[in-house]
Write a protein that holds these residues in place. Structure first.
Motif, PDB file in Angstrom:
ATOM      1  N   ASP A  18      73.225  28.481  31.182  1.00  0.00           N
ATOM      2  CA  ASP A  18      73.022  27.532  32.269  1.00  0.00           C
ATOM      3  C   ASP A  18      73.102  28.295  33.583  1.00  0.00           C
ATOM      4  N   PRO A  19      72.086  28.206  34.433  1.00  0.00           N
ATOM      5  CA  PRO A  19      72.106  28.979  35.678  1.00  0.00           C
ATOM      6  C   PRO A  19      73.252  28.606  36.606  1.00  0.00           C
ATOM      7  N   ALA A  20      73.761  27.378  36.485  1.00  0.00           N
ATOM      8  CA  ALA A  20      74.865  26.954  37.345  1.00  0.00           C
ATOM      9  C   ALA A  20      76.223  27.365  36.799  1.00  0.00           C
ATOM     10  N   ARG A  21      76.301  27.617  35.503  1.00  0.00           N
ATOM     11  CA  ARG A  21      77.559  28.004  34.860  1.00  0.00           C
ATOM     12  C   ARG A  21      77.257  29.060  33.797  1.00  0.00           C
ATOM     13  N   PRO A  22      76.849  30.260  34.201  1.00  0.00           N
ATOM     14  CA  PRO A  22      76.432  31.277  33.222  1.00  0.00           C
ATOM     15  C   PRO A  22      77.551  31.715  32.291  1.00  0.00           C
ATOM     16  N   GLY A  23      78.800  31.468  32.652  1.00  0.00           N
ATOM     17  CA  GLY A  23      79.906  31.859  31.797  1.00  0.00           C
ATOM     18  C   GLY A  23      80.237  30.851  30.712  1.00  0.00           C
ATOM     19  N   VAL A  24      79.583  29.680  30.743  1.00  0.00           N
ATOM     20  CA  VAL A  24      79.833  28.656  29.737  1.00  0.00           C
ATOM     21  C   VAL A  24      78.909  28.905  28.555  1.00  0.00           C
ATOM     22  N   ILE A  25      79.483  29.159  27.394  1.00  0.00           N
ATOM     23  CA  ILE A  25      78.717  29.465  26.187  1.00  0.00           C
ATOM     24  C   ILE A  25      78.730  28.240  25.285  1.00  0.00           C
ATOM     25  N   TRP A  26      77.545  27.712  24.974  1.00  0.00           N
ATOM     26  CA  TRP A  26      77.450  26.451  24.241  1.00  0.00           C
ATOM     27  C   TRP A  26      78.138  26.489  22.882  1.00  0.00           C
TER      28      TRP A  26
END
Length: 246
Positions: free
Chosen positions: A89-97
């Motif tokens: 996610d470009p807004a939260r690149p550190g969040v891994i689904w």
């Protein structure tokens, strides 16, 4: 103008069907078949049947149900994983689904995909592309970031205060928290949102939060809004929801 809203579902089809029945009962009582029913997003992740939720929603939309489906951050994370080249996610690149805290593995498991820790991510991705139906992908693509209906503005997470509603961007509408929650000004419409779990539906004067933690064992909640008044839909019918402090 009458409208309905349903909070964050997170893969709980049973809870969704229950609150949709409450909405249908209220509609029957007031004789209004056409008022929009806004589902505030986060249809997937953490719960046991995200695939069933998307199937149910896709069928309802195809049948002409007056449902408006908002985009949640979890829905966007799922869609980004389902590209040929999965992307953050470009807004939260550190969040891994697929991280345990996010819930993507539970979603893919509901499609019969093997998400065991020892299965390579590339193999999980290939299974996802093969098993997630195209109508589910199409549904994710069609979700709305924001929706205005009379004096109410619906979105998943909230708005960026001080920016006109028509100028809001998707990143804020699906991810924002503190800046929005702390702002007490009139936003030009009552903002109805979810995203941040709380114990009970709460009216803050300028916003209403409907996320009552279905993802974590809490209930799924729904409201009806008419003439500026908000009512929680319970098993026993409507309950007025007054702004805090009134």
């Amino acid at each position: 103008m009458r409208s309905y809203a349903i909070g964050d579902i997170h893969g709980h089809l049973d809870k969704l069907l229950e609150v949709q029945d409450r909405v249908a009962a209220d509609k029957a009582q007031v004789g209004d078949r056409y008022a929009p029913v806004v589902h505030l997003g986060d249809f997937v992740d953490r719960g046991p049947d995200s695939a069933g939720v998307l199937t149910h929603l896709a069928r309802g939309v195809a049948a002409g149900a007056p449902w408006v489906l908002m985009k949640g951050n979890h829905d966007r994370l799922m869609r980004l994983f389902l590209y040929e080249d999965p992307r953050p996610d470009p807004a939260r690149p550190g969040v891994i689904w697929l991280d345990r805290s996010v819930g993507g593995r539970e979603t893919l498991a509901s499609y019969g995909i093997d998400v065991s820790p020892d299965v390579p991510i590339a193999e999980i991705h290939a299974q996802a592309l093969a098993r997630v139906p195209q109508d589910h992908v199409d549904l994710l693509d069609a979700l709305k970031p924001g929706f205005r209906y009379g004096g109410v503005f619906f979105c998943h997470a909230g708005i960026l205060p001080g920016v006109a509603l028509e100028a809001q961007i998707e990143d804020d509408l699906i991810w924002i928290r503190d800046l929005f929650h702390m702002d007490r000004r009139d936003h030009g419409a009552l903002i109805v949102h979810g995203h941040t779990p709380i114990k009970a539906v709460t009216h803050y004067g300028n916003r209403v939060n409907l996320d009552t933690g279905a993802a974590y064992g809490g209930p799924l909640s729904a409201v009806v809004i008419e003439g500026g008044a908000v009512f929680v839909l319970t098993e026993d019918g409507r309950r007025p929801l007054l702004p805090k402090g009134r």
